[in-house]
Scaffold this motif. Structure first.
Motif, mmCIF file in Angstrom:
data_model
loop_
_atom_site.group_PDB
_atom_site.id
_atom_site.type_symbol
_atom_site.label_atom_id
_atom_site.label_comp_id
_atom_site.label_asym_id
_atom_site.label_seq_id
_atom_site.Cartn_x
_atom_site.Cartn_y
_atom_site.Cartn_z
ATOM 1 N N THR A 65 50.625 33.283 28.076
ATOM 2 C CA THR A 65 49.460 34.074 27.671
ATOM 3 C C THR A 65 48.195 33.557 28.359
ATOM 4 O O THR A 65 47.357 34.338 28.814
ATOM 5 N N THR B 280 48.046 34.768 31.775
ATOM 6 C CA THR B 280 47.629 36.177 31.822
ATOM 7 C C THR B 280 46.113 36.291 31.767
ATOM 8 O O THR B 280 45.507 37.100 32.494
ATOM 9 N N TYR B 281 45.494 35.486 30.911
ATOM 10 C CA TYR B 281 44.022 35.492 30.825
ATOM 11 C C TYR B 281 43.405 35.087 32.161
ATOM 12 O O TYR B 281 42.406 35.676 32.605
ATOM 13 N N LYS C 92 44.791 35.402 35.095
ATOM 14 C CA LYS C 92 45.099 36.438 36.074
ATOM 15 C C LYS C 92 44.181 37.646 35.921
ATOM 16 O O LYS C 92 43.739 38.244 36.917
ATOM 17 N N GLU C 93 43.870 37.988 34.674
ATOM 18 C CA GLU C 93 43.082 39.191 34.410
ATOM 19 C C GLU C 93 41.580 38.919 34.296
ATOM 20 O O GLU C 93 40.797 39.848 34.083
ATOM 21 N N ALA C 94 41.180 37.669 34.426
ATOM 22 C CA ALA C 94 39.759 37.322 34.312
ATOM 23 C C ALA C 94 38.952 37.967 35.434
ATOM 24 O O ALA C 94 39.448 38.163 36.546
ATOM 25 N N ASN C 95 37.702 38.295 35.122
ATOM 26 C CA ASN C 95 36.792 38.849 36.127
ATOM 27 C C ASN C 95 36.114 37.675 36.838
ATOM 28 O O ASN C 95 35.189 37.060 36.309
ATOM 29 N N TYR C 96 36.581 37.389 38.042
ATOM 30 C CA TYR C 96 36.112 36.192 38.744
ATOM 31 C C TYR C 96 34.694 36.334 39.289
ATOM 32 O O TYR C 96 34.084 35.336 39.695
ATOM 33 N N ILE D 104 36.134 37.184 30.464
ATOM 34 C CA ILE D 104 37.227 37.625 29.595
ATOM 35 C C ILE D 104 36.833 38.955 28.967
ATOM 36 O O ILE D 104 35.853 39.038 28.222
ATOM 37 N N SER D 105 37.573 39.970 29.287
ATOM 38 C CA SER D 105 37.274 41.324 28.805
ATOM 39 C C SER D 105 37.270 41.378 27.279
ATOM 40 O O SER D 105 38.196 40.898 26.625
#
Length: 314
Positions: A31, A34-35, A37-41, A232-233
Motif C-alpha cells: 500500500t 502505491t502511495y 507510485k501515485e504521488a504527485n511529484y 497525496i490526493s
C-alpha cells in the motif's frame, strides 16, 4: 572508541529500525508503494525547492557570523560545507557541525574552534526559532489544544501539574544561581553561554540581515512541509495540523539519525489529532521523510565530490 560512544551511535539506529517496523504496522509495504507510485511529484519537488532555498540561506547567513572574526569565505564553500554537514548528521547525529567546521578549516583556513563556535551560536538562533514556532502553534491552536487536554485529562490535575512544574522550576533556578561546583555549575555555565550567544546576535554588524535569514530558513522549512501535502490526493490538513505535524517531525529528527523510522510515526500521530486517517497520514510521513533524506544524500554526496575539485588550487 569507548562503549559510551558506540552506544550513542548504535542506539538511535536500533530505535530507528524498531520504529520503521512499528510505522509499517499501520500500512503495508504494498500500500505504501502505491502511495509513492501515485504521488504527485510536482508538489514533492516544490517542497524540495523550498528545502534547497533554506540550505542556501543558511550558508549565506553564516558569513554574518564569520565576518566579525575577520573571515570572508567563498559562498560556494559555505554551501558545500553546510550540505556535507547535513549528510554526516544522517550517519552520526551532531557530528555534522564538526564536519562543517572541519571543511572550512581545510579549505578556507578558518580555525576549527572559531568556525565551530559560530555554528553553536547559529544553533542557538535555530532553537529560538523552533521555540517561537511552538509558541505560535500554542497561540493559534489554543482552543484545540485546550479541548484536547481537558478531554483526556482532568483539568484540576493539569493546573496542579503546571503549578508543581513552575514551583519546581523556581526552586531549581535558585539552586543553579547559587551553584559553585558540580553538575549545577555546568548548567549555570551552559545557560550563561546560551544567553551570551543570543545577545551577541543583536550586537553584530549585520544583525537584521542575520535575523531575516534565520526567519527565512524556518519559513522555508514549514513551506517544505506544507507544499508536499497535496502530493497525496485527497489529503487535507488544516493550518494547525501543518504546524503541529512540522513540530513533531522536527523533534523526531533530533531523536534518531535524520528521523529514521520516527519521523513518519511522529507526523502520523500529529495528523491523527485532526482526525486524519492513519494510512494516508503515515504514507505522507514516509514520502516527506524520503524526499528530505534523498535531497540530503544526493546534494551532500555531490558536495563531498565537488569540494576538492572546486578547491583544487588549495
Amino acid at each position: 572508541m569507548n562503549i559510551k560512544k558506540i552506544l550513542k551511535i548504535i542506539l538511535p539506529l536500533v530505535l530507528g529500525g524498531f520504529l520503521v517496523w512499528y510505522s509499517l504496522s499501520d500500512i503495508s509495504l504494498k500500500t505504501l508503494g502505491t502511495y509513492f507510485k501515485e504521488a504527485n511529484y510536482s508538489y514533492i519537488f516544490l517542497g524540495l525547492f523550498f528545502g534547497i532555498l533554506s540550505h542556501l540561506s543558511r550558508a549565506y547567513r553564516w558569513k554574518f557570523m564569520l565576518e566579525p572574526l575577520g573571515f570572508k569565505p567563498k559562498f560556494v564553500n559555505s554551501v558545500l560545507a553546510v550540505l556535507v554537514g547535513y549528510l554526516v548528521n544522517l550517519a552520526l547525529p551532531r557530528a555534522g557541525e564538526i564536519s562543517r567546521a572541519t571543511v572550512m578549516a581545510n579549505y578556507e583556513k578558518i580555525p576549527f574552534e572559531k568556525g565551530f563556535g559560530t555554528i553553536v551560536a547559529e544553533r542557538i538562533a535555530d532553537l529560538i526559532m523552533m521555540l517561537t514556532i511552538v509558541a505560535i502553534t500554542l497561540f493559534v491552536q489554543f482552543d484545540f489544544i485546550y479541548d484536547l487536554l481537558t478531554k483526556n485529562f482532568d483539568p484540576s490535575k493539569i493546573i496542579i501539574g503546571l503549578a508543581v512544574l513552575i514551583i519546581g522550576f523556581l526552586i531549581f533556578r535558585s539552586f543553579v544561581k547559587k551553584a559553585t561546583s558540580g553538575f549545577l555549575l555546568k548548567i549555570k555555565t551552559f545557560v550563561s553561554g546560551l544567553i551570551e550567544g543570543v545577545t551577541s546576535i543583536f550586537k553584530m554588524k549585520n544583525k537584521w540581515a542575520f535575523i531575516f535569514h534565520t526567519v527565512f530558513i524556518w519559513v522555508m522549512y514549514v513551506a517544505m512541509f506544507w507544499a508536499t501535502i497535496p502530493a497525496i490526493s485527497g489529503l487535507e490538513v488544516p493550518f494547525g495540523g501543518i504546524l503541529i505535524g512540522f513540530i513533531a517531525g522536527g523533534f523526531s529528527i533530533a531523536a534518531t539519525n535524520g528521523g529514521i523510522g520516527l519521523y513518519p510515526v511522529a507526523v502520523a500521530g500529529a495528523l491523527a489529532l485532526f482526525n486524519i486517517a492513519a494510512e494516508p497520514a503515515t504514507a505522507f510521513g514516509w514520502i516527506m521523510w524520503t524526499a528530505q533524506t534523498a535531497m540530503i544524500i544526493v546534494f551532500g554526496g555531490l558536495a563531498f565530490l565537488f569540494l576538492p575539485i572546486y578547491n583544487k588550487d588549495k
